[in-house]
Design a protein around this motif. Structure first.
Motif, PDB file in Angstrom:
ATOM      1  N   ALA A 141      20.998  72.604  33.171  1.00 14.36           N
ATOM      2  CA  ALA A 141      19.624  72.222  33.515  1.00 14.36           C
ATOM      3  C   ALA A 141      18.756  72.423  32.281  1.00 14.36           C
ATOM      4  O   ALA A 141      19.179  73.065  31.315  1.00 14.36           O
ATOM      5  CB  ALA A 141      19.116  73.072  34.673  1.00 14.36           C
ATOM      6  N   SER A 151      16.378  74.300  31.971  1.00 13.88           N
ATOM      7  CA  SER A 151      15.841  75.660  31.893  1.00 13.88           C
ATOM      8  C   SER A 151      16.715  76.603  32.702  1.00 13.88           C
ATOM      9  O   SER A 151      17.327  76.193  33.688  1.00 13.88           O
ATOM     10  CB  SER A 151      14.427  75.690  32.486  1.00 13.88           C
ATOM     11  N   HIS A 158      16.681  79.775  35.339  1.00 19.63           N
ATOM     12  CA  HIS A 158      15.704  80.100  36.384  1.00 19.63           C
ATOM     13  C   HIS A 158      15.596  81.617  36.569  1.00 19.63           C
ATOM     14  O   HIS A 158      16.340  82.383  35.939  1.00 19.63           O
ATOM     15  CB  HIS A 158      16.032  79.358  37.681  1.00 19.63           C
ATOM     16  N   ASN A 165      20.249  70.651  26.632  1.00 18.74           N
ATOM     17  CA  ASN A 165      20.294  71.839  27.504  1.00 18.74           C
ATOM     18  C   ASN A 165      21.106  72.989  26.894  1.00 18.74           C
ATOM     19  O   ASN A 165      20.838  74.161  27.171  1.00 18.74           O
ATOM     20  CB  ASN A 165      20.876  71.470  28.872  1.00 18.74           C
ATOM     21  N   THR A 212      19.402  76.542  26.472  1.00 17.12           N
ATOM     22  CA  THR A 212      19.991  77.752  27.067  1.00 17.12           C
ATOM     23  C   THR A 212      20.145  78.844  26.012  1.00 17.12           C
ATOM     24  O   THR A 212      19.752  79.996  26.224  1.00 17.12           O
ATOM     25  CB  THR A 212      21.363  77.417  27.713  1.00 17.12           C
ATOM     26  N   ASP A 253      15.836  81.668  47.060  1.00 18.14           N
ATOM     27  CA  ASP A 253      15.021  80.465  46.972  1.00 18.14           C
ATOM     28  C   ASP A 253      13.671  80.738  47.647  1.00 18.14           C
ATOM     29  O   ASP A 253      13.634  81.277  48.755  1.00 18.14           O
ATOM     30  CB  ASP A 253      15.811  79.354  47.708  1.00 18.14           C
ATOM     31  N   SER A 288      18.726  78.498  43.171  1.00 12.97           N
ATOM     32  CA  SER A 288      19.733  77.762  42.399  1.00 12.97           C
ATOM     33  C   SER A 288      19.157  76.426  41.970  1.00 12.97           C
ATOM     34  O   SER A 288      18.272  75.881  42.639  1.00 12.97           O
ATOM     35  CB  SER A 288      20.984  77.597  43.267  1.00 12.97           C
ATOM     36  N   LYS A 289      19.673  75.923  40.837  1.00 16.21           N
ATOM     37  CA  LYS A 289      19.149  74.646  40.329  1.00 16.21           C
ATOM     38  C   LYS A 289      19.453  73.503  41.291  1.00 16.21           C
ATOM     39  O   LYS A 289      18.802  72.467  41.258  1.00 16.21           O
ATOM     40  CB  LYS A 289      19.651  74.354  38.919  1.00 16.21           C
ATOM     41  N   SER A 290      20.457  73.691  42.163  1.00  8.31           N
ATOM     42  CA  SER A 290      20.758  72.606  43.099  1.00  8.31           C
ATOM     43  C   SER A 290      20.009  72.770  44.428  1.00  8.31           C
ATOM     44  O   SER A 290      20.191  71.966  45.340  1.00  8.31           O
ATOM     45  CB  SER A 290      22.267  72.498  43.322  1.00  8.31           C
ATOM     46  N   PRO A 344      13.653  72.090  44.663  1.00  5.25           N
ATOM     47  CA  PRO A 344      12.903  72.307  43.417  1.00  5.25           C
ATOM     48  C   PRO A 344      11.634  73.144  43.632  1.00  5.25           C
ATOM     49  O   PRO A 344      11.221  73.885  42.735  1.00  5.25           O
ATOM     50  CB  PRO A 344      12.540  70.898  42.948  1.00  5.25           C
ATOM     51  N   LEU A 372      12.328  76.934  43.323  1.00  4.01           N
ATOM     52  CA  LEU A 372      13.009  77.319  42.085  1.00  4.01           C
ATOM     53  C   LEU A 372      11.999  77.610  40.982  1.00  4.01           C
ATOM     54  O   LEU A 372      11.172  76.761  40.659  1.00  4.01           O
ATOM     55  CB  LEU A 372      13.898  76.126  41.675  1.00  4.01           C
ATOM     56  N   ASN A 425      11.572  78.039  37.189  1.00  4.23           N
ATOM     57  CA  ASN A 425      12.231  77.838  35.900  1.00  4.23           C
ATOM     58  C   ASN A 425      11.439  78.504  34.788  1.00  4.23           C
ATOM     59  O   ASN A 425      10.211  78.373  34.732  1.00  4.23           O
ATOM     60  CB  ASN A 425      12.324  76.340  35.581  1.00  4.23           C
TER      61      ASN A 425
END
Ligand code: TYM
Length: 334
Positions: free
Chosen positions: A14, A16, A18, A60, A64, A190, A199-201, A204, A207, A209
């Motif tokens: 991703a 970013s 989180h 990314n 990271t 979350d 989680s990034k999935s 949004p 989340l 970031n």
């Protein structure tokens, strides 16, 4: 006295990291680097187990690495490197795949969840063998400790099983690493769905970031799901949203949950959210600023990554050569 080794990594999947990555792992990484000879990896080979846009992946990977440094990983103490720069990761993974049972790999809950969501035709074989590559990452560096969040526990258990199995079949080769999970920050939830891990999935809106702008972070925290009884206390089952906010505050401010509960006595959820937002921004803003400075000079960032890869490579090659010898490969003629 030589320090024990340590290994950990994160996926550059991703734009970013989180708050869960930061509190669940990165904070502990920075603390442990004084007492351990640490190897911190950006695991790009893992990221391609689900589809990645090549230009995004390159970006990314650097983002990271910049966040590791900005959060306090010291490149003079720890080896900070990119997984694909050290070929031994993929090479050892192959050997470990041959001692992993098909059923054993099929029991990994992260694989089951992800493949169920994607459907079997969109699930790659790479996603199936992902935890074995993770075991290779770790075992190459003979680490005593692997600091991670709770969601990685099963993969570290598999790593320990594979190390013990290899050792008993081929002779003592690998250190059996210990998983290091900090209870308080093992799982950050979350903000919209406080029963699921951040989680990034996920959603949004739930989340946070590190690279997001401060206004949108504040907005997300102010919109965090709570409950209707209006009392600020810690009860993970009955009050998951409020408990998550208290947990985040406590992890950053260092105040105990009890002290926070008395501090918020008589106050409302709005006060709690505003304060949590301020506390979160107080740690995230300097990291974001520093990461952006580092990203403004990609040549220097790449130089640091090569320095880390050289250090990692030295040890990884020694472990891989031992493994190749133990399984019966003849050494290539020089
Ligand atoms: P990844 O990239 O998903 O997450 C990186 C680290 O962040 C932790 N984490 C969390 N901790 C608390 N609360 C959360 N909501 C949360 N979300 C993520 C993860 O536990 C992890 O420590 N498979 C690994 C990457 C990996 C690895 C390794 C880790 C590859 N090889 C070897 C350790 C050792 C992963 O996907 O992490």
């Amino acid at each position: 006295m030589t320090k024990p080794n340590l290994f950990s990594g994160m996926q550059p999947s991703a734009g970013s990291l989180h708050l869960g990555n930061y509190l669940g792992a990165l904070v502990n990484w920075t603390k442990m680097q004084d007492d351990y000879n640490a190897f911190y990896c950006v695991v790009d080979l893992h990221a391609i187990t689900v589809a990645q846009d090549p230009a995004e992946l390159r970006k990314n990977t650097r983002v990271t690495a910049a966040q590791y440094l900005a959060a306090g990983i010291d490149h003079n103490k720890s080896a900070l490197f990119v997984q694909s720069h050290v070929p031994a990761h993929a090479q050892l993974a192959w050997v470990l795949m041959t001692i992993t049972g098909f059923g054993e790999a099929g029991r990994m809950t992260q694989f089951k969840d992800k493949s169920q969501k994607a459907g079997s035709d969109s699930t790659s074989v790479g996603l199936f063998t992902y935890p074995i590559l993770q075991a290779a990452d770790i075992l190459l560096y003979q680490p005593k400790a692997v600091p991670v969040g709770e969601d990685q526990r099963q993969h570290i258990e598999l790593t320990r099983d594979l190390a013990a199995r290899f050792n008993s079949r081929f002779g003592e080769t690998f250190e059996i690493p210990e998983v290091v999970i900090l209870k308080e920050t093992a799982k950050i939830y979350d903000l919209q769905n406080p029963e699921a891990k951040m989680s990034k999935s996920g959603d949004p809106k739930g989340l946070v970031n590190i690279m997001d702008d401060s206004d949108s972070i504040m907005k997300k925290i102010k919109s965090a799901v709570t409950d209707t009884d209006g009392v600020i206390k810690f009860d993970r089952e009955a009050k998951p949203g409020v408990s998550n906010l208290l947990g985040i505050h406590s992890a950053i401010s260092g105040e105990s949950i009890d002290a926070l509960v008395s501090h918020f006595d008589g106050k409302g959820y709005g006060d709690l959210k505003t304060e949590v937002g301020e506390v979160v921004l107080s740690v995230i803003e300097p990291i974001r600023t520093r990461a952006n400075e580092l990203l403004a000079d990609p040549a220097e960032l790449d130089r640091l990554l090569i320095k880390g890869a050289n250090k990692a490579q030295e040890l990884a090659e020694v472990t891989l050569a031992t493994v190749y010898e133990r399984v019966g490969f003849i050494a290539p003629a020089r």
